[in-house]
Design a protein around this motif. Structure first.
Motif, PDB file in Angstrom:
ATOM      1  N   ASP A 175       0.612  -1.377   0.022  1.00 21.77           N
ATOM      2  CA  ASP A 175      -0.024   0.134  -0.146  1.00 21.77           C
ATOM      3  C   ASP A 175       0.933   1.291  -0.185  1.00 21.77           C
ATOM      4  OD1 ASP A 175       0.953  -0.837   2.581  1.00 21.77           O
ATOM      5  OD2 ASP A 175      -0.800   0.382   3.551  1.00 21.77           O
ATOM      6  N   ASN A 176       2.155   1.140   0.286  1.00 21.25           N
ATOM      7  CA  ASN A 176       3.066   2.413   0.060  1.00 21.25           C
ATOM      8  C   ASN A 176       3.403   2.606  -1.287  1.00 21.25           C
ATOM      9  OD1 ASN A 176       3.036   2.410   2.823  1.00 21.25           O
ATOM     10  ND2 ASN A 176       4.983   1.514   3.069  1.00 21.25           N
ATOM     11  N   CYS A 185       2.896   2.554 -13.417  1.00 23.93           N
ATOM     12  CA  CYS A 185       3.025   3.041 -12.038  1.00 23.93           C
ATOM     13  C   CYS A 185       4.079   3.777 -11.927  1.00 23.93           C
ATOM     14  CB  CYS A 185       3.615   1.569 -11.121  1.00 23.93           C
ATOM     15  SG  CYS A 185       3.770   1.671  -9.385  1.00 23.93           S
ATOM     16  N   LYS A 186       4.122   4.906 -10.668  1.00 22.65           N
ATOM     17  CA  LYS A 186       4.882   5.942 -10.566  1.00 22.65           C
ATOM     18  C   LYS A 186       6.061   5.773  -9.916  1.00 22.65           C
ATOM     19  CE  LYS A 186       1.048   9.368 -11.313  1.00 22.65           C
ATOM     20  NZ  LYS A 186       0.258  10.404 -10.795  1.00 22.65           N
ATOM     21  N   LYS A 187       5.762   4.722  -9.080  1.00 19.98           N
ATOM     22  CA  LYS A 187       7.107   4.396  -8.183  1.00 19.98           C
ATOM     23  C   LYS A 187       8.343   3.488  -9.124  1.00 19.98           C
ATOM     24  CE  LYS A 187       5.186   5.833  -4.223  1.00 19.98           C
ATOM     25  NZ  LYS A 187       5.495   7.049  -3.568  1.00 19.98           N
ATOM     26  N   PHE A 242       1.417   1.228  -3.988  1.00 25.45           N
ATOM     27  CA  PHE A 242       0.169   1.423  -4.975  1.00 25.45           C
ATOM     28  C   PHE A 242      -0.955   2.079  -4.191  1.00 25.45           C
ATOM     29  CE2 PHE A 242       2.058  -2.688  -6.136  1.00 25.45           C
ATOM     30  CZ  PHE A 242       2.903  -2.467  -7.338  1.00 25.45           C
ATOM     31  N   SER A 243      -1.467   3.002  -4.896  1.00 25.10           N
ATOM     32  CA  SER A 243      -2.636   3.588  -4.495  1.00 25.10           C
ATOM     33  C   SER A 243      -3.773   2.733  -4.355  1.00 25.10           C
ATOM     34  CB  SER A 243      -2.873   4.820  -5.244  1.00 25.10           C
ATOM     35  OG  SER A 243      -3.540   4.422  -6.674  1.00 25.10           O
ATOM     36  N   ASP A 244      -3.996   1.704  -4.924  1.00 27.80           N
ATOM     37  CA  ASP A 244      -4.978   0.626  -4.867  1.00 27.80           C
ATOM     38  C   ASP A 244      -4.559  -0.808  -5.050  1.00 27.80           C
ATOM     39  OD1 ASP A 244      -7.473  -0.632  -4.731  1.00 27.80           O
ATOM     40  OD2 ASP A 244      -8.195   0.244  -6.606  1.00 27.80           O
TER      41      ASP A 244
END
Length: 291
Positions: free
Chosen positions: A6-7, A42-44, A9-11
């Motif tokens: 959850d850190n 994915c932004k991460k 991925f927003s969902d």
């Protein structure tokens, strides 16, 4: 297990989270093999995803994780089965409604709500029943429209002679108590009406809307409070809803834009008049008049 999806991925119910969870439950434990399963959008970074996947992999926690995943997919299947039955019933009801010569639907193109919105085309069904696209009303979602279809049916406007009776039935107007010509109370009665609750919930989303109705909601909220703004906003949305269906008129935002412009012009006139009066008071007192 120190697993922190959850850190990154927003969902975790999305494509990336589900792919990684499935791989973990299938026996994969290497973060370097799990991280590439994330979607390329994915932004991460890959390093951040790998850091969130360094876990202890305790057997008891993995067991709970598998049970939770199975339960999620079980309920997801039940929801899909329920939606299929709802669509079947809506189809059967729509077939009984004769709408000869109906125009082609002009869609609202609202962004879908992930995981919570019904999968079938509620917008098309509602248009067939009522002849107008109520989805164009601000903050009106597919779920809200489906609940209104279930509660009201196709010919509800024939049961209410005007919009005031509809609003009163939906519990969206105050119950004014007057004695001797004096208003004693104007509270909204505490009775539950599913239709009124739908419009209140839709109105609750207006507080962040940039449309004229959003300005109206924020104005009432600043003056009277959030609960009062929900009732007033629900009243406004229900009025638009009833009027659209009663007179077969599509939602026209320009009407409210012109109303906002007129209100702003009136405020400017009042402020100019107030400034002029203050300047006259300065002149009468022998003070320097402020331009």
């Amino acid at each position: 297990m120190n697993l922190k999806l959850d850190n990154v991925f927003s969902d975790i119910l999305g494509k990336s989270g589900q792919a990684i969870i499935k791989a973990i439950l299938d026996g994969e434990r290497d973060p370097e093999k799990l991280a590439p399963l994330a979607d390329w959008r994915c932004k991460k970074s890959k390093e951040e995803i790998m850091a969130s996947l360094r876990a202890t992999w305790d057997d008891d926690h993995l067991f709970i994780m598998k049970q939770s995943d199975d339960l999620y997919h079980y309920y997801k299947d039940l929801v899909e089965e329920t939606e299929g039955k709802i669509e079947e019933l809506v189809n059967a009801y729509s077939a009984k409604v004769n709408k000869a010569g109906a125009k082609e639907l002009c869609r609202s193109h609202k962004q879908a709500q992930q995981h919570t919105e019904v999968s079938f085309d509620v917008e098309q069904y509602a248009y067939h029943l009522w002849g107008v696209n109520v989805m164009n009303i601000p903050c009106m979602s597919k779920n809200s429209v489906l609940r209104l279809v279930a509660e009201l049916g196709a010919d509800f406007t024939q049961k209410f002679p005007d919009v005031k009776h509809f609003l009163s039935w939906a519990n969206l107007v105050p119950d004014n108590k007057i004695s001797g010509g004096q208003l004693l109370s104007s509270r909204v009665p505490k009775k539950k009406n599913p239709v009124g609750q739908v419009f209140r919930q839709c109105a609750n989303s207006l507080w962040r809307s940039k449309e004229p109705l959003g300005d109206y909601f924020r104005h009432v909220k600043a003056r009277s409070g959030h609960l009062e703004a929900m009732v007033a906003g629900g009243n406004k949305l229900a009025t638009i809803f009833y009027t659209m269906i009663k007179y077969k008129k599509e939602y026209d935002q320009s009407v409210y834009v012109k109303s906002k412009e007129a209100n702003l012009e009136n405020r400017i006139k009042r402020l100019k008049g107030k400034i002029l009066r203050l300047q006259n008071e300065q002149a009468q007192a022998g003070l320097k008049v402020t331009e």
